[in-house]
Write a protein that holds these residues in place. Structure first.
Motif, short mmCIF file in Angstrom:
data_model
loop_
_atom_site.label_atom_id
_atom_site.label_comp_id
_atom_site.label_asym_id
_atom_site.label_seq_id
_atom_site.Cartn_x
_atom_site.Cartn_y
_atom_site.Cartn_z
N GLU A 14 3.60 -13.11 -9.23
CA GLU A 14 2.68 -12.97 -10.36
C GLU A 14 1.86 -11.72 -10.09
OE1 GLU A 14 0.10 -16.30 -10.88
OE2 GLU A 14 -1.38 -15.12 -12.00
N PRO A 15 2.01 -10.67 -10.91
CA PRO A 15 1.31 -9.41 -10.66
C PRO A 15 -0.20 -9.60 -10.68
CG PRO A 15 3.05 -9.10 -12.27
CD PRO A 15 2.90 -10.58 -12.08
N LEU A 16 -0.88 -8.99 -9.69
CA LEU A 16 -2.34 -9.05 -9.66
C LEU A 16 -2.92 -7.63 -9.73
CD1 LEU A 16 -2.88 -11.83 -6.95
CD2 LEU A 16 -2.99 -12.05 -9.44
N ASP A 17 -2.90 -6.91 -8.61
CA ASP A 17 -3.44 -5.55 -8.60
C ASP A 17 -2.35 -4.52 -8.88
OD1 ASP A 17 -6.25 -6.06 -7.61
OD2 ASP A 17 -5.11 -7.00 -6.01
N ILE A 30 0.80 0.63 -12.00
CA ILE A 30 1.77 1.22 -11.08
C ILE A 30 3.11 0.50 -11.16
CG2 ILE A 30 2.28 1.64 -8.64
CD1 ILE A 30 -0.73 1.93 -8.18
N MET A 31 3.03 -0.83 -11.23
CA MET A 31 4.27 -1.61 -11.37
C MET A 31 4.99 -1.27 -12.67
SD MET A 31 3.53 -5.40 -9.83
CE MET A 31 1.81 -5.69 -9.52
N GLN A 32 4.22 -1.08 -13.72
CA GLN A 32 4.82 -0.74 -15.01
C GLN A 32 5.56 0.59 -14.93
OE1 GLN A 32 1.16 -1.12 -17.25
NE2 GLN A 32 1.87 -3.00 -18.26
N LEU A 33 4.96 1.54 -14.21
CA LEU A 33 5.61 2.84 -14.03
C LEU A 33 6.88 2.69 -13.20
CD1 LEU A 33 2.65 5.31 -13.41
CD2 LEU A 33 4.29 5.35 -15.30
N ASN A 34 6.78 1.95 -12.07
CA ASN A 34 7.93 1.78 -11.18
C ASN A 34 9.09 1.06 -11.87
OD1 ASN A 34 6.60 3.02 -9.08
ND2 ASN A 34 5.93 1.12 -8.12
N ARG A 35 8.77 0.15 -12.77
CA ARG A 35 9.79 -0.66 -13.42
C ARG A 35 10.26 -0.10 -14.75
NH1 ARG A 35 12.64 -3.73 -13.80
NH2 ARG A 35 11.90 -5.60 -14.82
N GLU A 52 0.86 -1.18 0.00
CA GLU A 52 0.00 0.00 0.00
C GLU A 52 0.90 1.22 0.00
OE1 GLU A 52 -3.51 -0.14 2.59
OE2 GLU A 52 -2.93 -2.17 3.12
N ALA A 53 1.03 1.82 -1.17
CA ALA A 53 1.93 2.96 -1.36
C ALA A 53 1.11 4.19 -1.71
CB ALA A 53 2.93 2.65 -2.48
N PRO A 54 1.74 5.37 -1.62
CA PRO A 54 1.04 6.59 -2.02
C PRO A 54 0.47 6.50 -3.44
CG PRO A 54 3.09 7.14 -0.93
CD PRO A 54 3.07 5.65 -1.09
N GLU A 55 1.18 5.79 -4.30
CA GLU A 55 0.73 5.67 -5.68
C GLU A 55 -0.50 4.80 -5.82
OE1 GLU A 55 3.79 5.06 -4.25
OE2 GLU A 55 5.05 4.39 -5.93
N GLY A 56 -0.73 3.93 -4.81
CA GLY A 56 -1.91 3.07 -4.88
C GLY A 56 -1.67 1.68 -4.35
N PHE A 57 -2.65 0.84 -4.56
CA PHE A 57 -2.67 -0.53 -4.03
C PHE A 57 -2.04 -1.47 -5.07
CE2 PHE A 57 -4.59 -4.66 -3.34
CZ PHE A 57 -4.69 -4.77 -1.97
#
Length: 212
Positions: free
Chosen positions: A111-114, A118-123, A37-42
Motif C-alpha cells: 500500500e503506497p505511503l510516501d 516518484i512511484m507514479q514516475l517509475n511505473r 531511499e533512492a536518489p529520486e527520494g524517499f
DNA sequence: AGTGCGATTGACT
DNA sequence: GTCAATCGCACTA
C-alpha cells in the motif's frame, strides 16, 4: 505523530524481532513498512501481501541447493534476495531461517505511503491502487533490481524494513500465485479488505477443500 | 552449445 | 478471457 504530517522517522525492524520460521515471518511482515531511499527520494509502502517459500519447498529457488543466483536466500534472516522473473520483472524476497538454510518470503504487494509521485514516475501509471499491486510492480515502483541483492534489510540504507504504527488488520491465507509445484499449500498471506492486494481472493482460493 | 521454462505483466479479443 | 515478450538459469549432451 503530528497531525497533517507524514511520519518519516521510522525505525528499521530489529533482526532479533524477525521470526526465524519462514511461515511465521511471512505473517509477521504483513503490515510492516518497506522503505526505499533512492536518489529520486524517499519512497515507502505498507506490506499487504507475502508468500512463504519454505525449507524443502519444490517451488522455492533454494530447492536444488545454493547457486550463484540464489545464494542470498541462505543469508541470515532479514537480507534481500532479488531475482529477475520471466526476463521482465524483478522479485523481492526477505531471507528467512538460520544462516546456511535457503528459504525466504516473497513481497507481493504494497500500500503506497510516501513518495507516491516518484512511484507514479517509475511505473508510468497514475492510479494509486496499481502502483505496487503485484511483485513485479512494486519493485518497479521502488526501483529494486539485482544491485540490491544481498543487502541487509534490518538497517537503514537503500532498502530496508521498518515499523508501522498502524494496526495490521485481519490476515487472510491462500494458495500461492503463479506456481506449479507444491501448489496446494496455503503459504500466501494478505491483508483482508485491502484494495492493494494482488490476485483473486475467492473463498475457494482461501480454502481449496471447497473446490469441487 | 542447445533447450525448456518460469514466484509476471500489459496488451489485446 | 487469451497470449506474447524476454532472459537468466538449470539441466542435458
Amino acid at each position: 505523530m503530528k497531525p497533517g504530517r507524514r511520519q518519516d522517522g521510522h525505525l528499521p525492524l530489529a533482526r532479533s524481532e524477525l521470526p526465524i520460521d519462514t511461515v511465521a515471518l511471512a505473517r509477521y511482515l504483513i503490515g510492516k513498512l518497506l522503505v526505499r531511499e533512492a536518489p529520486e527520494g524517499f519512497v515507502s509502502g505498507r506490506i499487504v501481501e507475502t508468500e512463504a517459500y519454505v525449507v524443502g519447498d519444490a517451488a522455492g529457488h533454494a530447492y536444488r541447493g545454493m547457486t550463484q543466483r540464489n545464494h542470498s536466500l541462505f543469508l541470515e534472516r532479514g537480507h534481500a534476495y532479488v531475482y529477475l522473473a520471466y526476463g521482465v520483472s524483478y522479485m523481492l524476497n526477505v531471507s528467512s531461517e538460520t544462516p546456511g538454510t535457503g528459504a525466504g518470503v516473497l513481497i507481493r504487494a504494497l500500500e503506497p505511503l510516501d513518495g507516491v509521485s516518484i512511484m507514479q514516475l517509475n511505473r508510468g501509471v497514475a492510479r494509486l491502487r496499481d502502483l505496487a499491486r503485484g511483485p513485479g510492480r512494486l519493485t518497479a515502483a521502488l526501483r529494486v533490481d539485482r544491485s540490491l541483492d544481498g543487502i541487509d534489510l534490518c538497517r537503514e540504507g537503500p532498502l530496508w524494513l521498518g515499523w508501522c504504527d498502524r494496526e495490521p488488520g485481519e490476515i487472510g491465507q491462500s494458495v500461492r500465485i503463479g506456481i506449479s509445484r507444491d501448489a496446494n499449500r496455503l503459504l500466501r498471506f494478505y491483508l483482508r479488505n485491502s484494495p492493494f492486494v494482488s490476485g483473486p481472493k475467492s473463498l475457494a482460493e482461501q480454502d481449496p477443500s471447497l473446490n469441487k
